[in-house]
Design a protein around this motif. Structure first.
Motif, PDB file in Angstrom:
ATOM      1  N   GLU A  48       0.175   2.135   3.162  1.00 46.97           N
ATOM      2  CA  GLU A  48       0.063   3.556   3.635  1.00 46.97           C
ATOM      3  C   GLU A  48       0.178   4.528   2.777  1.00 46.97           C
ATOM      4  OE1 GLU A  48       1.087   4.334   7.790  1.00 46.97           O
ATOM      5  OE2 GLU A  48       0.695   2.357   8.364  1.00 46.97           O
ATOM      6  N   LEU A  64      -1.122  -1.649   9.753  1.00 47.02           N
ATOM      7  CA  LEU A  64      -1.287  -0.333   9.095  1.00 47.02           C
ATOM      8  C   LEU A  64      -1.420   0.700  10.508  1.00 47.02           C
ATOM      9  CD1 LEU A  64      -3.671  -0.733   5.942  1.00 47.02           C
ATOM     10  CD2 LEU A  64      -1.053  -0.285   5.982  1.00 47.02           C
ATOM     11  N   VAL A  95      -5.085   5.023   8.823  1.00 43.95           N
ATOM     12  CA  VAL A  95      -5.245   4.281   7.565  1.00 43.95           C
ATOM     13  C   VAL A  95      -5.950   3.036   7.364  1.00 43.95           C
ATOM     14  CG1 VAL A  95      -3.642   3.490   5.676  1.00 43.95           C
ATOM     15  CG2 VAL A  95      -3.177   5.754   7.011  1.00 43.95           C
TER      16      VAL A  95
END
Length: 194
Positions: free
Chosen positions: A146, A172, A176
């Protein structure tokens, strides 16, 4: 009828009688040819001048012509020298260019070897890092991905085994994960197709 008159007998042929007139005839023909040769030359010269009497050119005009020819010869000699100097300069320049080209080729070969070593080292480093990310727990690797630029993260995820990449993507944040997925999906969009 009267019987035909008898012919007087022929005299036998003697070589001395016919040779003398033959030699005299040859001399006569040679004399005519010599006279004719001179006449022909005179007629040719007369025809070439149109019947006008020819005179020798003026000696002053000859001297001027000679000076003009000598000046032209000097100018041509000077030009030949200049051309020879230029040709020598061109040969030297070509030699320098060839030497520099050889130097550049050697430098390019050395640079190619250096780049190849660096590329293989970089590829080895990336492969090692991919292995590290694959062996990490997905919850621990996700925060690292990230913080990476999406293009950079997409590169790593593209080299990982699919199951390891899927586990990291699942951990995630949706934004992202989406941006990385778009980059990975569009990476080969411009590649030519069959």
């Amino acid at each position: 009828m009267k019987p035909p008159a008898a012919r007087p007998p022929r005299r036998p042929w003697r070589p001395g009688r016919t040779i003398l007139p033959l030699i005299a005839g040859t001399f006569a023909v040679a004399a005519v040819m010599r006279i004719g040769d001179g006449v022909g030359l005179a007629l040719a010269l007369d025809a070439g001048t149109g019947g006008a009497a020819t005179t020798c050119p003026d000696p002053a005009a000859n001297a001027a012509l000679l000076r003009a020819l000598e000046d032209r010869d000097q100018k041509l000699s000077l030009r030949e020298g200049i051309i020879a100097d230029r040709a020598q300069a061109l040969r030297l320049a070509e030699q320098r260019i060839d030497e520099r080209l050889a130097t550049l080729i050697a430098a390019e070969n050395a640079l190619s070897k250096t780049v190849a070593v660096a590329d293989s080292g970089a590829d080895a480093d990336v492969a090692r890092l991919v292995t590290v990310y694959e062996n990490m727990k997905p919850k621990e690797a996700a925060p690292l991905f990230e913080t990476m630029a999406p293009e950079f993260a997409a590169g790593f995820l593209g080299k990982m085994r699919p199951e390891a990449a899927a586990a990291v993507l699942a951990n995630l944040t949706p934004e992202v994960g989406y941006s990385i997925s778009v980059i990975m999906a569009g990476r080969n969009a411009g590649a030519p197709r069959r």
